[in-house]
Motif scaffolding. Sequence first.
Motif, PDB file in Angstrom:
ATOM      1  N   ALA A 321     -93.973 126.339  -3.254  1.00  0.00           N
ATOM      2  CA  ALA A 321     -95.389 125.969  -3.209  1.00  0.00           C
ATOM      3  C   ALA A 321     -95.607 124.675  -3.986  1.00  0.00           C
ATOM      4  CB  ALA A 321     -96.248 127.076  -3.809  1.00  0.00           C
ATOM      5  N   LEU A 322     -96.274 123.725  -3.358  1.00  0.00           N
ATOM      6  CA  LEU A 322     -96.643 122.479  -4.026  1.00  0.00           C
ATOM      7  C   LEU A 322     -98.126 122.526  -4.355  1.00  0.00           C
ATOM      8  CD1 LEU A 322     -94.831 119.756  -1.846  1.00  0.00           C
ATOM      9  CD2 LEU A 322     -93.930 121.094  -3.768  1.00  0.00           C
ATOM     10  N   LEU A 323     -98.462 122.357  -5.622  1.00  0.00           N
ATOM     11  CA  LEU A 323     -99.853 122.268  -6.047  1.00  0.00           C
ATOM     12  C   LEU A 323    -100.173 120.807  -6.337  1.00  0.00           C
ATOM     13  CD1 LEU A 323    -100.275 125.386  -8.367  1.00  0.00           C
ATOM     14  CD2 LEU A 323    -100.655 125.171  -5.907  1.00  0.00           C
ATOM     15  N   GLY A 324    -100.989 120.226  -5.470  1.00  0.00           N
ATOM     16  CA  GLY A 324    -101.320 118.807  -5.569  1.00  0.00           C
ATOM     17  C   GLY A 324    -100.454 117.985  -4.636  1.00  0.00           C
ATOM     18  N   LEU A 325    -101.086 117.125  -3.856  1.00  0.00           N
ATOM     19  CA  LEU A 325    -100.369 116.268  -2.910  1.00  0.00           C
ATOM     20  C   LEU A 325    -100.714 114.793  -3.085  1.00  0.00           C
ATOM     21  CD1 LEU A 325    -100.823 118.522   0.249  1.00  0.00           C
ATOM     22  CD2 LEU A 325     -98.705 118.199  -1.047  1.00  0.00           C
ATOM     23  N   THR A 326    -101.929 114.485  -3.537  1.00  0.00           N
ATOM     24  CA  THR A 326    -102.337 113.100  -3.726  1.00  0.00           C
ATOM     25  C   THR A 326    -101.556 112.480  -4.892  1.00  0.00           C
ATOM     26  OG1 THR A 326    -104.155 113.872  -5.129  1.00  0.00           O
ATOM     27  CG2 THR A 326    -104.640 113.454  -2.798  1.00  0.00           C
ATOM     28  N   PHE A 327    -101.576 111.145  -4.953  1.00  0.00           N
ATOM     29  CA  PHE A 327    -100.763 110.484  -5.983  1.00  0.00           C
ATOM     30  C   PHE A 327    -101.331 110.675  -7.380  1.00  0.00           C
ATOM     31  CE2 PHE A 327    -103.856 107.062  -5.838  1.00  0.00           C
ATOM     32  CZ  PHE A 327    -103.735 106.408  -7.058  1.00  0.00           C
ATOM     33  N   LYS A 328    -102.621 111.009  -7.475  1.00  0.00           N
ATOM     34  CA  LYS A 328    -103.252 111.290  -8.758  1.00  0.00           C
ATOM     35  C   LYS A 328    -104.464 112.169  -8.480  1.00  0.00           C
ATOM     36  CE  LYS A 328    -105.834 108.171 -10.775  1.00  0.00           C
ATOM     37  NZ  LYS A 328    -106.361 106.925 -11.380  1.00  0.00           N
ATOM     38  N   MET A 334    -103.254 109.308  -0.409  1.00  0.00           N
ATOM     39  CA  MET A 334    -101.870 109.774  -0.288  1.00  0.00           C
ATOM     40  C   MET A 334    -100.857 108.644  -0.295  1.00  0.00           C
ATOM     41  SD  MET A 334    -101.507 113.074  -0.123  1.00  0.00           S
ATOM     42  CE  MET A 334     -99.848 113.095   0.574  1.00  0.00           C
ATOM     43  N   ARG A 335    -101.299 107.418  -0.481  1.00  0.00           N
ATOM     44  CA  ARG A 335    -100.380 106.285  -0.375  1.00  0.00           C
ATOM     45  C   ARG A 335     -99.293 106.343  -1.451  1.00  0.00           C
ATOM     46  NH1 ARG A 335    -104.864 101.618   0.345  1.00  0.00           N
ATOM     47  NH2 ARG A 335    -106.038 103.132  -0.901  1.00  0.00           N
ATOM     48  N   ASP A 336     -98.050 106.389  -0.996  1.00  0.00           N
ATOM     49  CA  ASP A 336     -96.867 106.416  -1.870  1.00  0.00           C
ATOM     50  C   ASP A 336     -96.909 107.554  -2.884  1.00  0.00           C
ATOM     51  OD1 ASP A 336     -94.870 104.154  -1.398  1.00  0.00           O
ATOM     52  OD2 ASP A 336     -96.771 103.089  -1.287  1.00  0.00           O
ATOM     53  N   ALA A 337     -97.567 108.648  -2.542  1.00  0.00           N
ATOM     54  CA  ALA A 337     -97.615 109.809  -3.432  1.00  0.00           C
ATOM     55  C   ALA A 337     -96.221 110.423  -3.565  1.00  0.00           C
ATOM     56  CB  ALA A 337     -98.586 110.849  -2.884  1.00  0.00           C
ATOM     57  N   PRO A 338     -95.853 110.906  -4.759  1.00  0.00           N
ATOM     58  CA  PRO A 338     -94.542 111.556  -4.913  1.00  0.00           C
ATOM     59  C   PRO A 338     -94.320 112.711  -3.950  1.00  0.00           C
ATOM     60  CG  PRO A 338     -95.468 111.061  -7.062  1.00  0.00           C
ATOM     61  CD  PRO A 338     -96.538 110.724  -6.051  1.00  0.00           C
ATOM     62  N   SER A 339     -95.390 113.390  -3.542  1.00  0.00           N
ATOM     63  CA  SER A 339     -95.239 114.511  -2.608  1.00  0.00           C
ATOM     64  C   SER A 339     -94.618 114.081  -1.289  1.00  0.00           C
ATOM     65  CB  SER A 339     -96.600 115.166  -2.345  1.00  0.00           C
ATOM     66  OG  SER A 339     -97.492 114.250  -1.730  1.00  0.00           O
ATOM     67  N   LEU A 340     -94.778 112.810  -0.928  1.00  0.00           N
ATOM     68  CA  LEU A 340     -94.221 112.316   0.333  1.00  0.00           C
ATOM     69  C   LEU A 340     -92.699 112.229   0.284  1.00  0.00           C
ATOM     70  CD1 LEU A 340     -96.792 109.479   1.181  1.00  0.00           C
ATOM     71  CD2 LEU A 340     -96.730 111.832   2.032  1.00  0.00           C
ATOM     72  N   ASP A 341     -92.136 112.214  -0.919  1.00  0.00           N
ATOM     73  CA  ASP A 341     -90.678 112.284  -1.082  1.00  0.00           C
ATOM     74  C   ASP A 341     -90.227 113.711  -1.344  1.00  0.00           C
ATOM     75  OD1 ASP A 341     -89.551 109.409  -1.108  1.00  0.00           O
ATOM     76  OD2 ASP A 341     -91.251 109.251  -2.454  1.00  0.00           O
ATOM     77  N   ILE A 342     -91.018 114.436  -2.149  1.00  0.00           N
ATOM     78  CA  ILE A 342     -90.601 115.774  -2.586  1.00  0.00           C
ATOM     79  C   ILE A 342     -90.596 116.764  -1.437  1.00  0.00           C
ATOM     80  CG2 ILE A 342     -91.198 117.704  -4.095  1.00  0.00           C
ATOM     81  CD1 ILE A 342     -92.435 115.575  -6.024  1.00  0.00           C
ATOM     82  N   ALA A 343     -91.680 116.834  -0.678  1.00  0.00           N
ATOM     83  CA  ALA A 343     -91.787 117.831   0.390  1.00  0.00           C
ATOM     84  C   ALA A 343     -90.707 117.655   1.464  1.00  0.00           C
ATOM     85  CB  ALA A 343     -93.187 117.799   1.013  1.00  0.00           C
ATOM     86  N   PRO A 344     -90.492 116.442   1.999  1.00  0.00           N
ATOM     87  CA  PRO A 344     -89.441 116.291   3.001  1.00  0.00           C
ATOM     88  C   PRO A 344     -88.046 116.634   2.480  1.00  0.00           C
ATOM     89  CG  PRO A 344     -90.934 114.423   3.095  1.00  0.00           C
ATOM     90  CD  PRO A 344     -91.285 115.195   1.861  1.00  0.00           C
ATOM     91  N   ALA A 345     -87.785 116.312   1.203  1.00  0.00           N
ATOM     92  CA  ALA A 345     -86.475 116.626   0.635  1.00  0.00           C
ATOM     93  C   ALA A 345     -86.273 118.137   0.545  1.00  0.00           C
ATOM     94  CB  ALA A 345     -86.336 115.990  -0.744  1.00  0.00           C
ATOM     95  N   LEU A 346     -87.322 118.874   0.165  1.00  0.00           N
ATOM     96  CA  LEU A 346     -87.218 120.332   0.102  1.00  0.00           C
ATOM     97  C   LEU A 346     -87.016 120.932   1.491  1.00  0.00           C
ATOM     98  CD1 LEU A 346     -90.069 121.028  -2.476  1.00  0.00           C
ATOM     99  CD2 LEU A 346     -87.622 121.416  -2.849  1.00  0.00           C
ATOM    100  N   ALA A 364    -102.941 114.396   3.985  1.00  0.00           N
ATOM    101  CA  ALA A 364    -101.556 114.849   3.816  1.00  0.00           C
ATOM    102  C   ALA A 364    -101.011 115.460   5.101  1.00  0.00           C
ATOM    103  CB  ALA A 364    -101.465 115.843   2.674  1.00  0.00           C
ATOM    104  N   ALA A 365    -101.854 116.170   5.831  1.00  0.00           N
ATOM    105  CA  ALA A 365    -101.403 116.829   7.064  1.00  0.00           C
ATOM    106  C   ALA A 365    -100.893 115.828   8.089  1.00  0.00           C
ATOM    107  CB  ALA A 365    -102.538 117.663   7.646  1.00  0.00           C
TER     108      ALA A 365
END
Length: 438
Positions: A321-328, A334-346, A364-365
């Motif tokens: 489960a990821l809590l928070g998707l925006t960069f801050k 969502m621009r360059d948010a860490p979630s854009l790297d974390i979710a695909p890697a998982l 994010a969707a």
Amino acid sequence: MRVAMIGSGYVGLVSGACFADFGHTVVCIDKDPSKIERLNRGEIPIFEPGLDDLVETNVRDGRLSFSQDGAEAIRTADAVFIAVGTPSRRGDGHADLSYVHAAAEEIAGLIQGFTVVVTKSTVPVGTGDEVEAIIRRVNPDADFAVVSNPEFLREGAAIGDFKRPDRVVIGVNEDAAAERARTVMSELYRPLNLNESPLLFVNRRTSELIKYAANAFLAMKITFINEMADLCEAVGADVQQVARGIGLDKRIGAKFLHAGPGYGGSCFPKDTIALVRTAQQYGAPTRLIEATVAVNDARKQAMAGRVEKTLGASVQGKTVALLGLTFKPNTDDMRDAPSLDIAPALIAAGARVQAFDPEGMHEAAKLLDGVEMKDSAYDAVQGADAVVIVTEWDQFRALDLDRVKLLMNQPVLVDLRNIYRPEDMQRRGFRYSGIGRG
């Protein structure tokens, strides 16, 4: 004064609304008809605390309006602001100035009488010269001055930053129109005199570079504390205490010393890359900033590995489960948010990923294929083998942790923002991992 704001995105909309609140008459212009239609219906296309009320008040009082056709507003304006996007150009990382150049062409054919043309967009050194050359080519008889006035707005606190700024940087070249340009810009920002906010007048190229230099320095500060966090983990130190210890030094300061998964957003990633490219172009490479960019990219890509490390096993077949998707927090950006790297890697490692963000899930969707969006934080943690706090929204700081533990398959929490204390989490029976906390 009469202001035309070309571009009704984040910078243009916030700046236009704030100028209107200062008492000026502002028309925000945008080529996107759907955006203008939404704004005219009272719908704000971005999430920024307080902006909806500010826009509503100034529209009602007749100081702020929106238009797809800005011809009349530009013709009658004392100042025309260019606040269009300057994204990283594909292939080389330079700032894409096509929208700026197009705006300059449009302005050139419409201005009447003395007009100050202001670049509010973040642009590389020398862009003001290009804007001036375009206007002179299209309209040789135009009476105008080109001024640089970079923005320093933090998403989530933009209105306060505009109305109570640390400084207002204004770049004016010394020419026949310089004094008139200074007078117009001083009048636009006159309401800030009550707050004694300094107006820093410099030449145009200096102003353009100040914006990039400021963002690059802050990005380096974030990257520095992130590397210190890795060292803290290796030696058994606590990065939060390290940050406090060095941040109390007035020469350093405490801001931007919060360890995390790496910086993202609309400014730091593209501005650091653009500055690197500009420096290389002029034969003055910026090695520190080059390293900052590389370290930050690698850090975001490595965050998914922390989940496996905390679990003590592969995420194959596990639910994360990821809590928070925006960069801050306090933005839907969502621009360059860490979630854009974390979710695909998982997902690539075989995990099922479900997520919740208070404001960013619509955006994010569009960007995160395979992530199941949930209606609340508690829905997101239901059945999870690990919870990852990616963005430090206030509501995640006060979770009912007993409820979270009951909802999870196993109580594993990876806190990429250090919003909880390790001893508290251990006492509650969580397997907890923060950033740089030994």
